[in-house]
Scaffold this motif. Structure first.
Motif, mmCIF file in Angstrom:
data_model
loop_
_atom_site.group_PDB
_atom_site.id
_atom_site.type_symbol
_atom_site.label_atom_id
_atom_site.label_comp_id
_atom_site.label_asym_id
_atom_site.label_seq_id
_atom_site.Cartn_x
_atom_site.Cartn_y
_atom_site.Cartn_z
ATOM 1 N N SER A 1 8.157 -68.507 52.783
ATOM 2 C CA SER A 1 7.230 -67.432 53.137
ATOM 3 C C SER A 1 7.487 -66.924 54.551
ATOM 4 N N ILE A 2 8.004 -67.772 55.424
ATOM 5 C CA ILE A 2 8.411 -67.318 56.764
ATOM 6 C C ILE A 2 9.570 -66.337 56.639
ATOM 7 N N THR A 3 10.512 -66.666 55.763
ATOM 8 C CA THR A 3 11.634 -65.763 55.494
ATOM 9 C C THR A 3 11.132 -64.436 54.949
ATOM 10 N N LEU A 4 10.141 -64.480 54.082
ATOM 11 C CA LEU A 4 9.573 -63.271 53.501
ATOM 12 C C LEU A 4 8.957 -62.370 54.571
ATOM 13 N N VAL A 5 8.275 -62.971 55.529
ATOM 14 C CA VAL A 5 7.681 -62.184 56.619
ATOM 15 C C VAL A 5 8.771 -61.510 57.446
ATOM 16 N N ARG A 6 9.845 -62.233 57.711
ATOM 17 C CA ARG A 6 10.957 -61.644 58.476
ATOM 18 C C ARG A 6 11.565 -60.453 57.719
ATOM 19 N N LEU A 7 11.729 -60.598 56.426
ATOM 20 C CA LEU A 7 12.269 -59.509 55.619
ATOM 21 C C LEU A 7 11.335 -58.302 55.620
ATOM 22 N N ALA A 8 10.026 -58.561 55.567
ATOM 23 C CA ALA A 8 9.055 -57.468 55.607
ATOM 24 C C ALA A 8 9.104 -56.748 56.954
ATOM 25 N N GLN A 9 9.319 -57.502 58.036
ATOM 26 C CA GLN A 9 9.482 -56.868 59.347
ATOM 27 C C GLN A 9 10.643 -55.880 59.319
ATOM 28 N N LYS A 10 11.758 -56.316 58.748
ATOM 29 C CA LYS A 10 12.947 -55.472 58.708
ATOM 30 C C LYS A 10 12.755 -54.285 57.754
ATOM 31 N N ALA A 11 12.085 -54.523 56.639
ATOM 32 C CA ALA A 11 11.930 -53.481 55.631
ATOM 33 C C ALA A 11 11.130 -52.296 56.147
ATOM 34 N N PHE A 12 10.181 -52.554 57.058
ATOM 35 C CA PHE A 12 9.281 -51.485 57.493
ATOM 36 C C PHE A 12 9.365 -51.192 58.991
ATOM 37 N N TYR A 13 10.407 -51.700 59.631
ATOM 38 C CA TYR A 13 10.638 -51.417 61.043
ATOM 39 C C TYR A 13 10.912 -49.921 61.239
ATOM 40 N N PRO A 14 10.376 -49.284 62.282
ATOM 41 C CA PRO A 14 9.684 -49.858 63.446
ATOM 42 C C PRO A 14 8.179 -49.997 63.263
ATOM 43 N N GLY A 15 7.670 -49.728 62.052
ATOM 44 C CA GLY A 15 6.251 -49.930 61.807
ATOM 45 C C GLY A 15 5.929 -51.414 61.652
ATOM 46 N N LYS A 16 4.650 -51.727 61.595
ATOM 47 C CA LYS A 16 4.213 -53.103 61.381
ATOM 48 C C LYS A 16 4.295 -53.457 59.895
ATOM 49 N N VAL A 17 4.271 -54.727 59.618
ATOM 50 C CA VAL A 17 4.239 -55.188 58.232
ATOM 51 C C VAL A 17 2.975 -54.630 57.587
ATOM 52 N N PRO A 18 3.092 -53.844 56.501
ATOM 53 C CA PRO A 18 1.935 -53.150 55.942
ATOM 54 C C PRO A 18 1.092 -53.978 54.982
ATOM 55 N N PHE A 19 1.408 -55.274 54.857
ATOM 56 C CA PHE A 19 0.690 -56.127 53.931
ATOM 57 C C PHE A 19 -0.051 -57.232 54.692
ATOM 58 N N PRO A 20 -1.231 -57.626 54.235
ATOM 59 C CA PRO A 20 -1.870 -58.811 54.808
ATOM 60 C C PRO A 20 -1.202 -60.073 54.273
#
Length: 302
Positions: free
Chosen positions: A41-60
């Motif tokens: 799940s830590i890896t998933l958060v990192r991927l979400a950071q990259k997927a929506f950069y430069p915005g914030k992760v759009p999911f709780p």
């Protein structure tokens, strides 16, 4: 000397995961990331950071807290959420117990791991999530190998292999009926070694229990169980100190340690490459029956 190729991370896996995360954001109204504080799940958060950069992760992040988690994992969870400015939603299994929806297990192998299902399903209904992303991978367990990237759950939150849709040419179908929801697995095609190589490449911080450390344990059924106030032990199970680490992180009552001297990422990767059992081999809850994982998934498990 380990071959350099064995240490490299396949870039195509990151590209696929980012595509899946973006498709989830596009096709669903209210997705969330299921977060345990473990490496996947830590890896998933990192991927979400990259997927929506430069915005914030759009999911709780949604954490179903059993109350029997490793303290190191909870400490890491809170640190990560604060550092990245993420939204964290926690729902507690203890509340489900207090409400009489589930019953605390008793006996030698008592665990709250299976009780999470009711709390999770209640949380999905309460918060109106139509997609929950998790870090499950096909290589972990045979029941997980059956699931699609977009894994449809019925109006009761249950998984049925016959409901799964073909995903030809990476076409992901997010259409669901009223009351249904989807579990999304962006790193489904990764292996344990892929995850560790990605953590190494991205220089990700992870909970300390993944590294070798001296810990009080007992030996039971040929495995090393971490002592805790939640583990039911007998008089003949004497605690002792040993150098161990954890390959997977779940409840303290169902996650066994492995003897290890690996205190650096390179050593962990080398150790995994030589391992004779899978990481889920240290999860006692998977050993309750031959089809333990599949039965939990059919009931609505992660």
């Amino acid at each position: 000397m380990t071959n350099k190729i064995q240490w490299e991370f396949p870039q195509a896996l990151e590209d696929e995961a980012i595509y899946i995360l973006r498709e989830t954001a596009a096709q669903f109204e209210k997705p969330a990331i299921l977060f345990s504080g473990g490496k996947d799940s830590i890896t998933l958060v990192r991927l979400a950071q990259k997927a929506f950069y430069p915005g914030k992760v759009p999911f709780p992040l949604l954490h179903i807290d059993t109350g029997h988690n490793f303290p190191e994992t909870i400490e890491f969870r809170d640190w990560l959420v604060e550092k990245l400015g993420l939204e964290l939603i926690v729902r507690n299994v203890q509340d489900s117990i207090n409400q009489g929806k589930v019953q605390e297990e008793t006996g030698k192998y008592a665990s709250r791991n299976a009780l999470q299902t009711v709390t999770l399903l209640d949380s999905i209904e309460e918060l109106k999530y139509d997609a929950c992303m998790g870090g499950a991978r096909r290589d972990e367990e045979k029941a997980r190998a059956k699931e699609r990237i977009f894994s449809v759950r019925d109006e009761f939150g249950q998984w049925n292999a016959k409901m799964q849709r073909p995903e030809l040419f990476d076409m992901l179908n997010g259409k669901i009926h009223l009351g249904e929801n989807v579990r999304v697995f962006p790193i489904s095609n990764w292996t344990e070694l892929d995850v560790w190589n990605y953590i190494r490449r991205e220089n990700l911080r992870i909970p300390s229990i993944y590294f070798s450390h001296e810990r009080e344990i007992i030996e039971r059924d040929g495995m090393y169980w971490p002592t805790s106030p939640f583990l039911n032990t007998s008089e003949d199970e004497k605690p002792f100190l040993h150098k161990v680490r954890f390959r997977t992180v779940g409840d303290m009552t169902c996650t066994a340690a492995v003897a290890s001297e690996a205190d650096k990422l390179e050593d962990i990767i080398a150790e995994i490459m030589e391992a004779k059992i899978s990481e889920r081999g240290a999860r006692i809850d998977d050993k309750r029956s031959e089809a333990a994982m599949e039965k939990r998934k059919q009931a609505g498990y992660f």
